[in-house]
Design an enzyme around this catalytic site. Structure first.
Site, PDB file in Angstrom:
ATOM      1  N   PHE A 190      -3.011  16.268   3.784  1.00 27.37           N
ATOM      2  CA  PHE A 190      -3.030  15.689   2.622  1.00 27.37           C
ATOM      3  C   PHE A 190      -1.905  15.419   1.905  1.00 27.37           C
ATOM      4  CE2 PHE A 190      -4.632  14.407  -1.682  1.00 27.37           C
ATOM      5  CZ  PHE A 190      -6.004  13.827  -1.433  1.00 27.37           C
TER       6      PHE A 190
ATOM      7  N   GLU B 114       0.895  -1.172   0.093  1.00 30.81           N
ATOM      8  CA  GLU B 114       0.001   0.077   0.018  1.00 30.81           C
ATOM      9  C   GLU B 114       0.918   1.333  -0.117  1.00 30.81           C
ATOM     10  OE1 GLU B 114      -2.571   1.485  -0.312  1.00 30.81           O
ATOM     11  OE2 GLU B 114      -4.220   0.656   1.095  1.00 30.81           O
ATOM     12  N   ASP B 115       0.208   2.228  -0.759  1.00 28.08           N
ATOM     13  CA  ASP B 115       1.197   3.289  -0.567  1.00 28.08           C
ATOM     14  C   ASP B 115       0.970   4.122   0.675  1.00 28.08           C
ATOM     15  OD1 ASP B 115      -1.476   3.889  -1.268  1.00 28.08           O
ATOM     16  OD2 ASP B 115      -1.018   5.527  -2.450  1.00 28.08           O
TER      17      ASP B 115
ATOM     18  N   ASP C  89      -4.726   5.154   5.669  1.00 29.25           N
ATOM     19  CA  ASP C  89      -5.292   6.538   6.163  1.00 29.25           C
ATOM     20  C   ASP C  89      -6.337   5.984   7.186  1.00 29.25           C
ATOM     21  OD1 ASP C  89      -6.324   8.742   6.495  1.00 29.25           O
ATOM     22  OD2 ASP C  89      -6.584   9.423   4.690  1.00 29.25           O
TER      23      ASP C  89
ATOM     24  N   ASP D 213      -2.055  10.683  -5.348  1.00 27.01           N
ATOM     25  CA  ASP D 213      -2.697  11.876  -6.090  1.00 27.01           C
ATOM     26  C   ASP D 213      -3.550  12.643  -5.353  1.00 27.01           C
ATOM     27  OD1 ASP D 213      -4.566   9.669  -5.738  1.00 27.01           O
ATOM     28  OD2 ASP D 213      -5.681  10.848  -7.555  1.00 27.01           O
TER      29      ASP D 213
ATOM     30  N   LYS E 154      -0.868   6.889   8.653  1.00 24.69           N
ATOM     31  CA  LYS E 154      -1.414   7.945   9.342  1.00 24.69           C
ATOM     32  C   LYS E 154      -1.836   7.770  10.712  1.00 24.69           C
ATOM     33  CE  LYS E 154      -2.454  11.504   5.758  1.00 24.69           C
ATOM     34  NZ  LYS E 154      -3.680  12.039   5.259  1.00 24.69           N
TER      35      LYS E 154
ATOM     36  N   ARG F 271       0.978  12.199  -8.932  1.00 24.29           N
ATOM     37  CA  ARG F 271       1.490  10.769  -8.848  1.00 24.29           C
ATOM     38  C   ARG F 271       2.946  10.859  -9.382  1.00 24.29           C
ATOM     39  NH1 ARG F 271      -2.784   7.329  -7.441  1.00 24.29           N
ATOM     40  NH2 ARG F 271      -4.609   7.698  -8.670  1.00 24.29           N
TER      41      ARG F 271
END
Ligand code: PRP
Length: 169
Positions: A147, A94-95, A98, A154, A126, A160
């Site tokens: 953010f 996963e990037d 959140d 993105d 996060k 990106r």
């Protein structure tokens, strides 16, 4: 853009460490690195080149955010990997974690397919753990609650391609 949060050099160094840790963690068995698109595409390509053991690569496409800056909670499976998962070590990449909604839903889907093990490698976390029972086993960085864009992340499909991670707020 407010500020660069993680530079290209910091990311490269940390990805190298993650690759070494993953290499050590899987001494035997088939390893399938499963990237969650689109956000993980750059991370996966750098990470697999830092892992020194045989592996296979495939991708899952899920969508949860649309073009909004907040999570909708509506996780859709858009592409399902054709690779057989049963009996393999699955490393889900996963990037960013959140709320954890995406991860929780995807883990549920993958567990039903009888893999030998499932672990998560996330570049950023996060730490809002409301929706995930366990934290990623492999983690790049703790992320600020801003953010973030770049290195795959993105906003409305922009940013990106940036080689670093930056904050938009
Ligand atoms: C982003 C990100 C994670 C997810 C994290 O994906 O890549 O997959 O949201 O949020 P959560 O922990 O609150 O579920 P997005 O749906 O924006 O798709 P993308 O990967 O194509 O950018």
């Amino acid at each position: 853009m407010k500020r660069v949060v993680f530079t290209e050099a910091e990311i490269a160094s940390r990805v190298g460490e993650l690759g070494a840790a993953i290499t050590d963690a899987y001494p035997d068995g088939d390893l399938l690195v499963l990237g969650l698109l689109k956000g993980s595409f750059i991370f996966v390509s750098d990470l697999v080149r830092a892992i020194r053991r045989p592996l296979q690569v495939d991708f899952l496409v899920v969508s949860s955010y649309g073009n909004e800056m907040v999570s909708s909670g509506n996780v859709r499976l858009v592409y399902d990997p054709e690779t057989v998962l049963a009996g393999k070590h699955i490393l889900l990449v996963e990037d960013i974690v959140d709320t954890g909604r995406t991860l929780a839903r995807v883990m549920e889907i993958l567990r039903a397919r009888g893999p030998r093990s499932i672990e998560v490698c996330a570049l950023l976390d996060k730490h809002d753990r409301s929706f995930i029972p366990t934290p990623p086993r492999f983690l790049g960085f703790d992320a600020p609650s801003e953010f973030l864009v770049g290195y795959g992340l993105d906003h409305a499909e922009n940013f990106r391609h940036l080689p670093y991670v930056a904050s938009l707020q």
